[in-house]
Write a protein that holds these residues in place. Structure first.
Motif, PDB file in Angstrom:
ATOM      1  N   UNK A   1       0.801  -1.221   0.000  1.00 39.37           N
ATOM      2  CA  UNK A   1       0.000   0.000   0.000  1.00 39.37           C
ATOM      3  C   UNK A   1       0.839   1.278   0.000  1.00 39.37           C
ATOM      4  N   UNK A   2       2.121   1.180  -0.206  1.00 42.55           N
ATOM      5  CA  UNK A   2       3.031   2.326  -0.344  1.00 42.55           C
ATOM      6  C   UNK A   2       3.072   3.207   0.896  1.00 42.55           C
ATOM      7  N   UNK A   3       2.746   2.656   2.074  1.00 44.75           N
ATOM      8  CA  UNK A   3       2.854   3.425   3.307  1.00 44.75           C
ATOM      9  C   UNK A   3       4.302   3.434   3.760  1.00 44.75           C
ATOM     10  N   UNK A   4       4.719   4.541   4.328  1.00 45.42           N
ATOM     11  CA  UNK A   4       6.092   4.698   4.789  1.00 45.42           C
ATOM     12  C   UNK A   4       6.256   4.173   6.207  1.00 45.42           C
ATOM     13  N   UNK A   5       7.467   3.726   6.506  1.00 42.18           N
ATOM     14  CA  UNK A   5       7.839   3.460   7.891  1.00 42.18           C
ATOM     15  C   UNK A   5       8.266   4.809   8.449  1.00 42.18           C
ATOM     16  N   UNK A   6       7.401   5.448   9.216  1.00 45.13           N
ATOM     17  CA  UNK A   6       7.658   6.812   9.666  1.00 45.13           C
ATOM     18  C   UNK A   6       6.970   7.774   8.718  1.00 45.13           C
ATOM     19  N   UNK A   7       7.455   9.007   8.658  1.00 54.98           N
ATOM     20  CA  UNK A   7       6.859  10.001   7.771  1.00 54.98           C
ATOM     21  C   UNK A   7       7.900  11.054   7.428  1.00 54.98           C
ATOM     22  N   UNK A   8       7.546  11.909   6.492  1.00 55.73           N
ATOM     23  CA  UNK A   8       8.372  13.054   6.147  1.00 55.73           C
ATOM     24  C   UNK A   8       7.743  14.261   6.829  1.00 55.73           C
ATOM     25  N   UNK A   9       8.512  14.964   7.645  1.00 61.48           N
ATOM     26  CA  UNK A   9       7.987  16.075   8.427  1.00 61.48           C
ATOM     27  C   UNK A   9       8.550  17.403   7.938  1.00 61.48           C
ATOM     28  N   UNK A  10       8.069  18.477   8.531  1.00 59.05           N
ATOM     29  CA  UNK A  10       8.582  19.795   8.172  1.00 59.05           C
ATOM     30  C   UNK A  10      10.048  19.940   8.594  1.00 59.05           C
ATOM     31  N   UNK A  11      10.494  19.197   9.592  1.00 57.36           N
ATOM     32  CA  UNK A  11      11.910  19.213   9.977  1.00 57.36           C
ATOM     33  C   UNK A  11      12.774  18.614   8.874  1.00 57.36           C
ATOM     34  N   UNK A  12      12.283  17.540   8.251  1.00 56.11           N
ATOM     35  CA  UNK A  12      13.009  16.932   7.140  1.00 56.11           C
ATOM     36  C   UNK A  12      13.106  17.895   5.959  1.00 56.11           C
ATOM     37  N   UNK A  13      12.023  18.597   5.686  1.00 53.41           N
ATOM     38  CA  UNK A  13      12.012  19.564   4.586  1.00 53.41           C
ATOM     39  C   UNK A  13      12.965  20.715   4.896  1.00 53.41           C
TER      40      UNK A  13
ATOM     41  N   UNK B   1       8.081  27.686   9.838  1.00 57.02           N
ATOM     42  CA  UNK B   1       7.497  28.393   8.696  1.00 57.02           C
ATOM     43  C   UNK B   1       7.042  27.445   7.583  1.00 57.02           C
ATOM     44  N   UNK B   2       7.364  26.160   7.713  1.00 58.77           N
ATOM     45  CA  UNK B   2       7.009  25.174   6.682  1.00 58.77           C
ATOM     46  C   UNK B   2       5.697  24.513   7.075  1.00 58.77           C
ATOM     47  N   UNK B   3       4.740  24.545   6.152  1.00 59.77           N
ATOM     48  CA  UNK B   3       3.425  23.952   6.392  1.00 59.77           C
ATOM     49  C   UNK B   3       3.177  22.898   5.326  1.00 59.77           C
ATOM     50  N   UNK B   4       2.952  21.675   5.761  1.00 56.67           N
ATOM     51  CA  UNK B   4       2.623  20.601   4.831  1.00 56.67           C
ATOM     52  C   UNK B   4       1.105  20.531   4.697  1.00 56.67           C
ATOM     53  N   UNK B   5       0.617  20.408   3.460  1.00 57.48           N
ATOM     54  CA  UNK B   5      -0.824  20.406   3.233  1.00 57.48           C
ATOM     55  C   UNK B   5      -1.489  19.181   3.855  1.00 57.48           C
ATOM     56  N   UNK B   6      -0.756  18.090   3.935  1.00 56.29           N
ATOM     57  CA  UNK B   6      -1.255  16.874   4.558  1.00 56.29           C
ATOM     58  C   UNK B   6      -0.052  16.100   5.086  1.00 56.29           C
ATOM     59  N   UNK B   7      -0.242  15.245   6.073  1.00 54.33           N
ATOM     60  CA  UNK B   7       0.891  14.465   6.569  1.00 54.33           C
ATOM     61  C   UNK B   7       1.438  13.557   5.464  1.00 54.33           C
ATOM     62  N   UNK B   8       2.737  13.526   5.339  1.00 47.02           N
ATOM     63  CA  UNK B   8       3.354  12.717   4.281  1.00 47.02           C
ATOM     64  C   UNK B   8       3.676  11.356   4.875  1.00 47.02           C
ATOM     65  N   UNK B   9       2.768  10.412   4.651  1.00 44.67           N
ATOM     66  CA  UNK B   9       2.936   9.068   5.182  1.00 44.67           C
ATOM     67  C   UNK B   9       2.887   8.012   4.088  1.00 44.67           C
ATOM     68  N   UNK B  10       2.794   8.448   2.831  1.00 43.40           N
ATOM     69  CA  UNK B  10       2.762   7.524   1.702  1.00 43.40           C
ATOM     70  C   UNK B  10       3.707   8.026   0.613  1.00 43.40           C
ATOM     71  N   UNK B  11       4.067   7.126  -0.258  1.00 46.45           N
ATOM     72  CA  UNK B  11       4.906   7.488  -1.393  1.00 46.45           C
ATOM     73  C   UNK B  11       4.078   8.319  -2.366  1.00 46.45           C
ATOM     74  N   UNK B  12       4.702   9.349  -2.939  1.00 44.74           N
ATOM     75  CA  UNK B  12       3.995  10.189  -3.899  1.00 44.74           C
ATOM     76  C   UNK B  12       4.561  11.593  -3.944  1.00 44.74           C
ATOM     77  N   UNK B  13       3.827  12.467  -4.623  1.00 46.51           N
ATOM     78  CA  UNK B  13       4.227  13.857  -4.774  1.00 46.51           C
ATOM     79  C   UNK B  13       3.305  14.734  -3.924  1.00 46.51           C
ATOM     80  N   UNK B  14       3.911  15.694  -3.231  1.00 48.10           N
ATOM     81  CA  UNK B  14       3.181  16.565  -2.320  1.00 48.10           C
ATOM     82  C   UNK B  14       3.649  18.002  -2.530  1.00 48.10           C
ATOM     83  N   UNK B  15       2.920  18.934  -1.920  1.00 45.74           N
ATOM     84  CA  UNK B  15       3.282  20.341  -1.966  1.00 45.74           C
ATOM     85  C   UNK B  15       3.441  20.850  -0.540  1.00 45.74           C
ATOM     86  N   UNK B  16       4.511  21.594  -0.306  1.00 42.83           N
ATOM     87  CA  UNK B  16       4.747  22.218   0.995  1.00 42.83           C
ATOM     88  C   UNK B  16       4.720  23.727   0.815  1.00 42.83           C
TER      89      UNK B  16
END
Length: 157
Positions: free
Chosen positions: A87-99, A114-129
């Motif tokens: 299901x392409x779920x990540x072990x952990x997530x990508x956070x604003x600290x990582x960005x 100052x970094x706001x993620x539109x949704x929690x990044x917990x799956x593989x894919x493309x997102x916008x911050x």
């Protein structure tokens, strides 16, 4: 309680604006940190020059913030993470600290707050911050998360 804002506060107002807030918020947060003062005629006259100076300073900073937003808008960050195959779920997530760390590696000094993620990044894919550079300027960057196995295959070829 009515207060005059001495600093820009997200979700509340801009410098010099008179807003109504709860008494506890004003007494325990805004007033001790000198983010606001009580909205009296005496305070309005006293802080008028300070408020105007801060507004002029913010306008000057807006031009440089817009240039930085253009530079940041061209950035595409890629993160390699382990994931479950089905299901392409990540072990952990990508956070604003990582960005923020990835932007620092590329030479941009951006605070994590100052970094706001539109949704929690917990799956593989493309997102916008979104990055709030200035109260009126927001930069959008692209964040891609790919499986770690693909990165090893690409490195081996």
């Amino acid at each position: 309680m009515n207060v005059i804002l001495l600093e820009h506060i997200d979700e509340l107002g801009a410098v010099g604006q008179t807003v109504k807030v709860k008494d506890g918020y004003a007494r325990n947060f805004l007033l001790p940190r000198k983010l606001a003062c009580l909205a009296t005629e005496k305070n309005m006259n006293f802080y008028r020059t300070i408020i105007e100076a801060k507004r002029r300073k913010m306008e000057k900073l807006r031009g440089s913030a817009e240039q930085l937003a253009e530079q940041l808008g061209q950035i595409n960050l890629t993160f390699f993470r382990k994931s479950k195959d089905q299901d392409a779920r990540l072990f952990g997530s990508v956070t604003n600290s990582d960005v923020a760390a990835a932007l620092t590696d590329q030479g941009f000094d951006v605070e994590r707050k100052r970094i706001v993620l539109s949704e929690p990044i917990k799956k593989i894919g493309d997102y916008t911050a979104s990055i709030r550079i200035h109260p009126e300027v927001v930069a959008q960057i692209k964040v891609s998360v790919v499986p770690e196995e693909e990165s090893q295959d690409a490195a081996g070829k």
